[in-house]
Write an enzyme that holds these catalytic residues in place. Structure first.
Site, short mmCIF file in Angstrom:
data_model
loop_
_atom_site.label_atom_id
_atom_site.label_comp_id
_atom_site.label_asym_id
_atom_site.label_seq_id
_atom_site.Cartn_x
_atom_site.Cartn_y
_atom_site.Cartn_z
N ASP A 28 53.99 38.92 38.69
CA ASP A 28 53.68 40.27 38.41
C ASP A 28 54.65 40.89 37.60
OD1 ASP A 28 52.59 42.81 39.11
OD2 ASP A 28 53.76 43.08 40.92
N HIS A 45 51.58 40.39 28.68
CA HIS A 45 50.86 39.02 29.06
C HIS A 45 51.17 37.96 28.26
CE1 HIS A 45 48.96 41.44 32.23
NE2 HIS A 45 48.10 41.98 31.37
N SER A 73 43.14 37.29 39.30
CA SER A 73 42.40 37.61 40.76
C SER A 73 41.03 38.12 40.79
CB SER A 73 43.38 38.52 41.68
OG SER A 73 43.22 39.87 41.31
N THR A 74 40.23 38.18 41.93
CA THR A 74 39.04 38.57 41.78
C THR A 74 38.91 40.07 41.61
OG1 THR A 74 39.18 38.57 44.04
CG2 THR A 74 37.78 36.65 43.27
N GLU A 75 40.11 40.45 41.87
CA GLU A 75 40.12 42.02 41.71
C GLU A 75 40.54 42.46 40.17
OE1 GLU A 75 41.63 40.44 44.33
OE2 GLU A 75 39.79 41.13 45.42
N ASN A 76 40.98 41.54 39.46
CA ASN A 76 41.68 41.81 38.06
C ASN A 76 40.53 42.37 37.23
OD1 ASN A 76 44.25 39.54 38.04
ND2 ASN A 76 44.32 41.55 38.50
N ARG A 79 40.37 45.91 35.64
CA ARG A 79 41.10 46.56 34.72
C ARG A 79 40.26 46.64 33.24
NH1 ARG A 79 46.94 43.74 35.02
NH2 ARG A 79 47.23 43.87 37.12
N ARG A 205 54.12 42.18 48.50
CA ARG A 205 52.94 42.39 48.85
C ARG A 205 52.25 40.74 48.48
NH1 ARG A 205 52.63 47.08 46.28
NH2 ARG A 205 51.63 46.07 44.64
N ILE A 206 51.39 40.65 49.23
CA ILE A 206 50.71 39.05 49.24
C ILE A 206 49.67 39.23 47.97
CG2 ILE A 206 49.36 37.21 50.26
CD1 ILE A 206 52.67 37.43 51.09
N SER A 207 48.73 40.44 48.10
CA SER A 207 47.78 40.69 47.18
C SER A 207 46.45 39.73 47.09
CB SER A 207 48.11 41.00 45.65
OG SER A 207 49.36 42.03 45.65
C1 FPP Z 1 50.48 40.93 36.54
O1 FPP Z 1 51.13 41.82 36.01
C2 FPP Z 1 49.99 39.83 35.65
C3 FPP Z 1 48.75 39.35 35.92
C4 FPP Z 1 47.32 40.05 36.43
C5 FPP Z 1 48.48 38.36 34.83
C6 FPP Z 1 49.17 37.12 34.76
C7 FPP Z 1 49.07 36.35 33.57
C8 FPP Z 1 50.18 35.83 33.01
C9 FPP Z 1 51.43 35.78 33.31
C10 FPP Z 1 49.74 34.89 31.98
C11 FPP Z 1 49.03 33.59 32.25
C12 FPP Z 1 48.76 32.56 31.66
C13 FPP Z 1 47.92 31.41 31.63
C14 FPP Z 1 48.44 30.52 30.70
C15 FPP Z 1 46.81 31.67 32.30
P1 FPP Z 1 50.62 43.32 35.90
O2 FPP Z 1 49.89 43.24 34.60
O3 FPP Z 1 49.91 43.70 37.01
O4 FPP Z 1 52.06 44.03 35.75
P2 FPP Z 1 52.27 45.64 36.13
O5 FPP Z 1 52.16 45.56 37.87
O6 FPP Z 1 53.67 45.73 35.65
O7 FPP Z 1 51.37 46.44 35.48
#
Ligand code: FPP
Length: 254
Positions: A28, A45, A73-76, A79, A205-207
């Protein structure tokens, strides 16, 4: 004031005999990392993908057996589409540059989640990486992609219900083990349940991650945003894990 020697003596060190076998991570804070630097969220990212490389190699060198990373995640899907599209590109970028390092480090790629909903080029990158690393028998790098714990349990319940209604099993044959064998972690066998869950970025959280499998995991929440997490942060989290007394509902540390 402590002398240098006293401080060194008091600093706990990692016990290489008690490395958690399965570590799961909620990566996160990519967005906040970028915002702090006045960069677009996707820059977080992109940097987060570099951290995945660093942490994968570090975990493998420490002797971790399974590293499960919550990548999407299934919720992402909620975005903005530009961010979703970027996240869908990341596995392609990651595997196109990193598979040789994975093979060199004997790391095998696995994926859990409904990958059929991912764009076709992402599906191909993932299935190629799984094939290319199939002979590696060191650490398993297990990506959760389009994964949700409730979705996983719902699918398991449906499939068990179908077996009951087909007369293949009786309701009283439904056990913990049978449920586990219908979950997406079933291919991990005895290593399905994480020993340690780490979540970065200060949220506690576990989310919707590994809801069944986390029943007895130790949870470690760290303040760093994922792009700032590194091999030392991983070691610190493991040291914290090693200081915990796991009782699995019993009385003694087993
Ligand atoms: C959460 O941070 C992160 C994600 C939803 C994406 C995670 C993906 C990566 C770390 C890269 C994955 C790499 C590969 C190779 C698949 P957030 O965007 O929710 O951060 P925030 O809470 O600060 O907004």
């Amino acid at each position: 004031m402590f002398s240098k020697k006293e401080v060194a003596n008091e600093t706990p060190t990692i016990d290489m005999e008690r490395i958690p076998q399965h570590i799961a991570i909620i990566m996160d804070g990519n967005g906040r990392w970028a915002q702090k630097r006045h960069l677009p969220r996707v820059a977080g990212h992109k940097q987060g993908m570099q951290t995945v490389k660093t942490v994968t190699i570090a975990a493998s060198k420490l002797g971790v057996k399974v590293l499960t990373l919550y990548a999407f995640s299934t919720e992402n899907w909620k975005r903005p589409s530009s961010e979703v599209n970027y996240l869908m590109q990341l596995p392609i970028r990651f595997f196109s540059t990193f598979v040789p390092d994975l093979i060199k480090n004997n790391v095998r790629v696995m994926v859990m989640g409904d990958t059929s909903q991912l764009p076709e080029p992402t599906q191909k990158a993932v299935s190629d990486a799984i094939k290319d690393t199939a002979d590696c028998d060191g650490m398993i790098l297990n990506f959760a992609l389009n994964y949700g714990g409730r979705d996983e349990i719902t699918r398991a319940v449906k499939s068990i219900a179908a077996e009951v209604s087909a007369g293949e099993i009786q309701p009283d044959e439904i056990t913990d083990q049978l449920i586990g064998s219908h979950l997406m972690t079933a291919p991990l066998g005895k290593l399905a349940d994480p020993d340690l869950l780490i979540r970065t970025s200060g949220e506690e959280r576990i989310s919707n991650f590994l809801l069944w499998q986390l029943a007895y995991s130790e949870l470690v929440f760290v303040p760093e945003h994922w792009p700032d997490f590194d091999a030392d942060s991983l070691k610190k989290a493991i040291i914290e894990f090693q200081g915990r007394h796991r009782r699995f509902g019993g009385l003694k540390n087993k």
